[in-house]
Design a protein around this motif. Sequence first.
Motif, PDB file in Angstrom:
ATOM      1  N   GLN A 302      -5.025  11.920  45.585  1.00 45.06           N
ATOM      2  CA  GLN A 302      -6.177  12.215  46.437  1.00 45.06           C
ATOM      3  C   GLN A 302      -6.353  13.701  46.717  1.00 45.06           C
ATOM      4  N   GLU A 303      -5.258  14.437  46.797  1.00 47.50           N
ATOM      5  CA  GLU A 303      -5.320  15.839  47.224  1.00 47.50           C
ATOM      6  C   GLU A 303      -4.655  16.745  46.186  1.00 47.50           C
ATOM      7  N   ARG A 304      -5.386  17.748  45.733  1.00 45.19           N
ATOM      8  CA  ARG A 304      -4.846  18.692  44.751  1.00 45.19           C
ATOM      9  C   ARG A 304      -3.802  19.592  45.414  1.00 45.19           C
ATOM     10  N   PRO A 305      -2.582  19.623  44.911  1.00 40.41           N
ATOM     11  CA  PRO A 305      -1.541  20.464  45.529  1.00 40.41           C
ATOM     12  C   PRO A 305      -1.781  21.940  45.244  1.00 40.41           C
ATOM     13  N   SER A 306      -1.511  22.776  46.212  1.00 37.84           N
ATOM     14  CA  SER A 306      -1.629  24.222  46.027  1.00 37.84           C
ATOM     15  C   SER A 306      -0.316  24.774  45.481  1.00 37.84           C
ATOM     16  N   LEU A 307      -0.395  25.940  44.849  1.00 36.58           N
ATOM     17  CA  LEU A 307       0.802  26.589  44.320  1.00 36.58           C
ATOM     18  C   LEU A 307       1.496  27.297  45.469  1.00 36.58           C
ATOM     19  N   ARG A 308       2.591  26.714  45.948  1.00 36.17           N
ATOM     20  CA  ARG A 308       3.240  27.245  47.145  1.00 36.17           C
ATOM     21  C   ARG A 308       4.655  27.723  46.834  1.00 36.17           C
ATOM     22  N   SER A 309       5.143  28.586  47.698  1.00 34.30           N
ATOM     23  CA  SER A 309       6.480  29.157  47.522  1.00 34.30           C
ATOM     24  C   SER A 309       7.546  28.144  47.920  1.00 34.30           C
ATOM     25  N   ILE A 310       8.512  27.923  47.035  1.00 38.07           N
ATOM     26  CA  ILE A 310       9.623  27.015  47.296  1.00 38.07           C
ATOM     27  C   ILE A 310      10.842  27.801  47.769  1.00 38.07           C
ATOM     28  N   GLU A 311      11.096  28.897  47.087  1.00 38.95           N
ATOM     29  CA  GLU A 311      12.139  29.845  47.449  1.00 38.95           C
ATOM     30  C   GLU A 311      11.701  31.191  46.895  1.00 38.95           C
ATOM     31  N   GLU A 312      12.450  32.218  47.145  1.00 39.34           N
ATOM     32  CA  GLU A 312      12.034  33.557  46.730  1.00 39.34           C
ATOM     33  C   GLU A 312      11.778  33.621  45.223  1.00 39.34           C
ATOM     34  N   GLY A 313      10.561  33.993  44.862  1.00 34.81           N
ATOM     35  CA  GLY A 313      10.197  34.143  43.462  1.00 34.81           C
ATOM     36  C   GLY A 313       9.877  32.844  42.749  1.00 34.81           C
ATOM     37  N   HIS A 314       9.956  31.717  43.440  1.00 31.01           N
ATOM     38  CA  HIS A 314       9.782  30.402  42.815  1.00 31.01           C
ATOM     39  C   HIS A 314       8.641  29.662  43.506  1.00 31.01           C
ATOM     40  N   ARG A 315       7.599  29.305  42.727  1.00 26.38           N
ATOM     41  CA  ARG A 315       6.449  28.594  43.282  1.00 26.38           C
ATOM     42  C   ARG A 315       6.183  27.323  42.481  1.00 26.38           C
ATOM     43  N   SER A 316       5.701  26.306  43.176  1.00 26.08           N
ATOM     44  CA  SER A 316       5.418  25.027  42.530  1.00 26.08           C
ATOM     45  C   SER A 316       4.165  24.412  43.136  1.00 26.08           C
ATOM     46  N   ALA A 317       3.346  23.776  42.276  1.00 30.10           N
ATOM     47  CA  ALA A 317       2.153  23.071  42.731  1.00 30.10           C
ATOM     48  C   ALA A 317       2.449  21.574  42.719  1.00 30.10           C
ATOM     49  N   CYS A 318       3.288  21.153  43.638  1.00 33.31           N
ATOM     50  CA  CYS A 318       3.679  19.746  43.724  1.00 33.31           C
ATOM     51  C   CYS A 318       3.911  19.387  45.185  1.00 33.31           C
ATOM     52  N   HIS A 319       3.299  18.279  45.627  1.00 27.60           N
ATOM     53  CA  HIS A 319       3.511  17.822  47.004  1.00 27.60           C
ATOM     54  C   HIS A 319       4.959  17.429  47.240  1.00 27.60           C
ATOM     55  N   LEU A 320       5.640  17.017  46.186  1.00 32.20           N
ATOM     56  CA  LEU A 320       7.003  16.481  46.314  1.00 32.20           C
ATOM     57  C   LEU A 320       8.027  17.393  45.654  1.00 32.20           C
ATOM     58  N   ALA A 321       7.767  18.691  45.679  1.00 25.72           N
ATOM     59  CA  ALA A 321       8.637  19.643  44.982  1.00 25.72           C
ATOM     60  C   ALA A 321      10.087  19.560  45.442  1.00 25.72           C
ATOM     61  N   ASP A 322      10.305  19.262  46.707  1.00 29.41           N
ATOM     62  CA  ASP A 322      11.673  19.204  47.225  1.00 29.41           C
ATOM     63  C   ASP A 322      12.449  18.004  46.692  1.00 29.41           C
ATOM     64  N   GLN A 323      11.741  17.013  46.121  1.00 30.37           N
ATOM     65  CA  GLN A 323      12.410  15.807  45.641  1.00 30.37           C
ATOM     66  C   GLN A 323      12.610  15.804  44.122  1.00 30.37           C
ATOM     67  N   VAL A 324      11.996  16.759  43.419  1.00 31.88           N
ATOM     68  CA  VAL A 324      11.972  16.689  41.959  1.00 31.88           C
ATOM     69  C   VAL A 324      13.372  16.797  41.370  1.00 31.88           C
ATOM     70  N   THR A 325      14.077  17.872  41.701  1.00 29.62           N
ATOM     71  CA  THR A 325      15.403  18.085  41.115  1.00 29.62           C
ATOM     72  C   THR A 325      16.382  17.034  41.566  1.00 29.62           C
ATOM     73  N   ALA A 326      16.288  16.634  42.834  1.00 31.26           N
ATOM     74  CA  ALA A 326      17.201  15.626  43.360  1.00 31.26           C
ATOM     75  C   ALA A 326      17.083  14.318  42.598  1.00 31.26           C
ATOM     76  N   GLY A 327      15.873  13.989  42.132  1.00 28.43           N
ATOM     77  CA  GLY A 327      15.672  12.748  41.408  1.00 28.43           C
ATOM     78  C   GLY A 327      15.868  12.869  39.927  1.00 28.43           C
ATOM     79  N   ALA A 328      16.152  14.063  39.450  1.00 26.96           N
ATOM     80  CA  ALA A 328      16.224  14.280  38.003  1.00 26.96           C
ATOM     81  C   ALA A 328      17.562  13.840  37.435  1.00 26.96           C
ATOM     82  N   GLY A 329      18.633  14.317  38.036  1.00 29.31           N
ATOM     83  CA  GLY A 329      19.958  13.906  37.591  1.00 29.31           C
ATOM     84  C   GLY A 329      20.375  14.433  36.239  1.00 29.31           C
ATOM     85  N   ILE A 330      19.743  15.500  35.748  1.00 24.50           N
ATOM     86  CA  ILE A 330      20.159  16.004  34.429  1.00 24.50           C
ATOM     87  C   ILE A 330      20.516  17.466  34.442  1.00 24.50           C
ATOM     88  N   LEU A 331      20.171  18.204  35.479  1.00 20.67           N
ATOM     89  CA  LEU A 331      20.407  19.644  35.479  1.00 20.67           C
ATOM     90  C   LEU A 331      21.377  20.044  36.576  1.00 20.67           C
TER      91      LEU A 331
END
Length: 331
Positions: A302-331
């Motif tokens: 429903q809502e287009r995510p904006s490109l926001r800062s996650i940490e210094e120098g790192h930006r992501s356009a995802c509403h669930l950016a904080d959950q991506v790596t945690a759910g990946a299990g490969i890196l």
Amino acid sequence: MAALLEVRDLKTYFYTQDGVAKAVDGVSFDVDAGEVVGIVGESGCGKSITALSIMRLIPQPPGRIVDGKVFFEGQNLLDLDPGEMRRVRGKKIAMIFQDPMTSLNPVLTINRQITEVLETHEGLSKQQARARAIELLKVVGIPSPGQRIDDYPHQFSGGMRQRVMIAMGLACNPRLIIADEPTTALDVTIQAQISDLVKNLRREFKSAVMWITHDLGVVAGLCDRVIVMYAGRVVESAPVRQLYANPRHPYTLGLLRSIPRIDQQRKSKLAQIDGLPPDLNHMPPGCSFADRCWCAQELCRQERPSLRSIEEGHRSACHLADQVTAGAGIL
């Protein structure tokens, strides 16, 4: 201190019978002096159109830059008239195109194609331009440059033609080189040679490089920072090590999972990103990756995510950016 290149909310649309294709839709990023920035994403995501927009080489019609600003050394390139822009191309910003066989003129010698740039922008005589062209061919590793300079493009191999394109790009010592998938049609040995060549030339000429590619392996060994594009938009940007170790967008994670890894069993299957990119003529209202995303929720559609800062120098356009790596299990 301002960046060498600042792209702000760039929008390039193509007006077709099927509708308006938003090939580049609000792209923003910086390239600092002497920096190598990789731009990655699958075919049709807007990488090459972004580069052509910066160079003001979009075919009109059907294409048109409808909004945005492109500041180079503090000057908005989109405000320049055609004559002023021609003085920028080749001298201050050079572009290495994707296919050297179609980019080089088949009826002109290599000598003429390189010396034309030098005579136009540097005001050199024919003799001076020829001597400089031979020197450039030597720099990029063409054997017997004094003899090969009078050959035609069809007399060179694919890797040699790409080296000629790089020599043309370096002719006037530009501040920025835009390399549009320069190793796509080459075998892995030549790819490695071209990548090493760019590293050496960066140190020698101090030029910034915008490296457009599909190959995340090349990016890891060559670039300082990565910009990930999808459906005409930037979805993530970060320093190379940070992005590979901690991707914060599902699309970036999908790209990384599709790369063969030496620490996995040989029989393990590569992951794939299911589905297809959206129709650029009819973009969805929310996240353009939602229909292919393994963690999409109703908010994403429903809502287009904006490109926001996650940490210094790192930006992501995802509403669930904080959950991506945690759910990946490969890196």
